[in-house]
Design a protein around this motif. Structure first.
Motif, PDB file in Angstrom:
ATOM      1  N   TRP A  39       1.304 -15.128   9.338  1.00  0.00           N
ATOM      2  CA  TRP A  39       0.845 -13.754   9.145  1.00  0.00           C
ATOM      3  C   TRP A  39       1.555 -13.160   7.941  1.00  0.00           C
ATOM      4  CZ3 TRP A  39       3.930 -15.305  13.204  1.00  0.00           C
ATOM      5  CH2 TRP A  39       5.229 -14.788  13.229  1.00  0.00           C
ATOM      6  N   SER A  61      -2.395  -9.391   8.444  1.00  0.00           N
ATOM      7  CA  SER A  61      -3.434 -10.417   8.545  1.00  0.00           C
ATOM      8  C   SER A  61      -2.771 -11.771   8.738  1.00  0.00           C
ATOM      9  CB  SER A  61      -4.319 -10.423   7.296  1.00  0.00           C
ATOM     10  OG  SER A  61      -3.551 -10.658   6.137  1.00  0.00           O
ATOM     11  N   ARG A  63      -3.469 -16.167  10.372  1.00  0.00           N
ATOM     12  CA  ARG A  63      -4.302 -17.274  10.837  1.00  0.00           C
ATOM     13  C   ARG A  63      -3.751 -17.759  12.170  1.00  0.00           C
ATOM     14  NH1 ARG A  63      -7.995 -20.475   8.362  1.00  0.00           N
ATOM     15  NH2 ARG A  63      -7.585 -19.394   6.391  1.00  0.00           N
ATOM     16  N   LYS A  68      -8.586 -19.594  13.113  1.00  0.00           N
ATOM     17  CA  LYS A  68      -9.258 -18.313  12.977  1.00  0.00           C
ATOM     18  C   LYS A  68      -8.397 -17.353  12.151  1.00  0.00           C
ATOM     19  CE  LYS A  68     -11.741 -18.467  17.397  1.00  0.00           C
ATOM     20  NZ  LYS A  68     -11.933 -17.777  18.719  1.00  0.00           N
ATOM     21  N   THR A  69      -9.069 -16.470  11.403  1.00  0.00           N
ATOM     22  CA  THR A  69      -8.353 -15.443  10.660  1.00  0.00           C
ATOM     23  C   THR A  69      -8.522 -14.094  11.361  1.00  0.00           C
ATOM     24  OG1 THR A  69     -10.280 -15.043   9.243  1.00  0.00           O
ATOM     25  CG2 THR A  69      -8.636 -16.639   8.460  1.00  0.00           C
ATOM     26  N   TRP A  70      -7.527 -13.243  11.197  1.00  0.00           N
ATOM     27  CA  TRP A  70      -7.570 -11.920  11.830  1.00  0.00           C
ATOM     28  C   TRP A  70      -6.884 -10.914  10.908  1.00  0.00           C
ATOM     29  CZ3 TRP A  70      -3.034  -9.227  12.819  1.00  0.00           C
ATOM     30  CH2 TRP A  70      -1.855  -9.967  12.675  1.00  0.00           C
ATOM     31  N   SER A  71      -7.165  -9.647  11.141  1.00  0.00           N
ATOM     32  CA  SER A  71      -6.474  -8.585  10.418  1.00  0.00           C
ATOM     33  C   SER A  71      -6.487  -7.323  11.263  1.00  0.00           C
ATOM     34  CB  SER A  71      -7.124  -8.324   9.053  1.00  0.00           C
ATOM     35  OG  SER A  71      -8.441  -7.814   9.213  1.00  0.00           O
TER      36      SER A  71
END
Length: 380
Positions: A39, A61, A63, A68-71
């Protein structure tokens, strides 16, 4: 204007646990099994109002272990001591808005709001973890502004046709009226401030006399707003606080929300947008016409059948009061050499004198013309 955030609060950002970020990532992805691999954090720039009251915005943000990616957005609100809850800029208002779930039941066909992943109160500051919304509309036309004004009309109109106004101690009250007392010192010392050639350029002699006359009439405009019907208003609904994602339109930054007069809601959409978008005097008039027509459409769709002169009176009187505040803001910025590069960047100008000229042109519409129209409406 306000003190810098305490160093201890900045250090807290550096020590956010993996467990906390895992919780946020799970909320963002809607998957309770998520585990984090990596992150990062980056600051998110505000606009002219960025850091008002010590606000800071960060984007986290990363992984997950399964790729999967997130923010998510973390908005930090820093406390200002001895500030009343009804202050127009009350530091904790947006936190209280989300904590109270006041926005969970907004009127239909108005706006969506970001998902809130977590709320944390540390005393000296509050954290709001929220959905990171990517705005998909990069260009706006006057028709887009009209459509947004229609949504604002449906939002406000619901409180004029049966929906009860919320009562909370921390809601703002008559926001544009509430900011006026804080302008007194600037108008009292106006001659001194105008000794700076840039300030004199943005407020030329002929305009200065007219503006001082408007300042002397401020109680008339405040009284007129107080006599109008009230609706729940966002107060700061302009382009940078309105995000589009497919069929949804999100309204963010609820730091000024509270009951206000019919028509007040439009002020930011016109006045602040004029500054950000660099509109000419004639373009301001075109924007004004599009926005007000859309607002009337929205009020009608909400079931309001009142006299169109009432929202016009609320809009013009509130525009005058915000325009008076703009005199102080513009002169303060032009008199502070440390702000000049940011002003040049914000307005895409080559020379600071061009910024002063631009402010004078916008003021001709948002203050001088609006005051003349408000006076005419008050005579009828």
């Amino acid at each position: 204007m306000f003190g810098a955030p305490e160093r201890s609060q900045d250090q807290r950002l550096e020590t956010i646990s993996k467990g906390k970020l895992t919780e946020i990532a799970r909320r963002a992805l809607g998957d309770s099994s998520v585990r984090l691999r990596s992150w990062s954090r980056e600051p998110v720039s505000g606009g002219f109002g960025g850091a008002k009251g010590g606000t800071a915005i960060h984007r986290f943000s990363g992984r997950t272990t399964c790729g999967k990616t997130w923010s998510a957005i973390l908005k930090v609100l820093y406390r200002r001591a001895d500030e009343d809850q009804r202050s127009p800029y009350y530091w904790k208002r947006e936190y209280e808005v989300y904590r109270s779930r006041l926005l969970d039941d907004l009127p239909p066909d108005a706006f969506a709001t970001p998902q809130i992943y977590a709320l944390e109160d540390f005393g000296a500051c509050c954290w709001i973890w929220m959905e990171d919304i990517v705005d998909l509309k990069l260009e706006w036309t006057f028709d887009d502004y009209r459509a947004i004004a229609g949504r604002l009309g449906r939002f406000n109109g619901a409180y004029l046709t049966g929906r009860m106004l919320p009562e909370r101690d921390w809601l703002s009250q008559d926001w544009h009226c509430a900011i006026v007392p804080g302008l007194a010192e600037s108008f009292h010392n106006l001659e001194c401030y105008l000794e700076n050639p840039l300030a004199g350029r943005t407020l030329p002699l002929k305009a200065k006399a007219r503006i001082q006359a408007i300042w002397q009439e401020r109680a008339t405009f405040i009284q007129a707003l107080g006599a109008l019907p009230k609706a729940l208003c966002h107060i700061d609904a302009f382009r940078r606080n309105i995000l589009h994602r497919r069929q949804e339109v999100f309204l963010i930054d609820w730091a000024m929300v509270g009951p206000a007069a019919l028509g007040e809601e439009l002020v930011a959409l016109v006045a602040v947008s004029a500054y950000y978008e660099g509109l000419t005097y004639s373009e301001c008039g075109e924007l004004d016409r599009a926005v007000f027509a859309g607002y009337l459409d929205g009020l009608a769709e909400a079931g309001w059948r009142g006299d169109a002169r009432l929202p016009r009176l609320g809009y013009t009187c509130a525009m005058v009061l915000r325009g008076l505040a703009g005199v102080k803001q513009d002169i303060d910025l032009l008199n502070d050499a440390d702000c000049h590069q940011q002003l040049l960047d914000n307005h895409q100008k080559q020379h600071i004198g061009e910024v002063a000229d631009f402010y004078a042109e916008v003021r001709r519409f948002r203050l001088l013309e609006m005051a003349a129209e408000a006076r005419a409406l008050l005579k009828n």
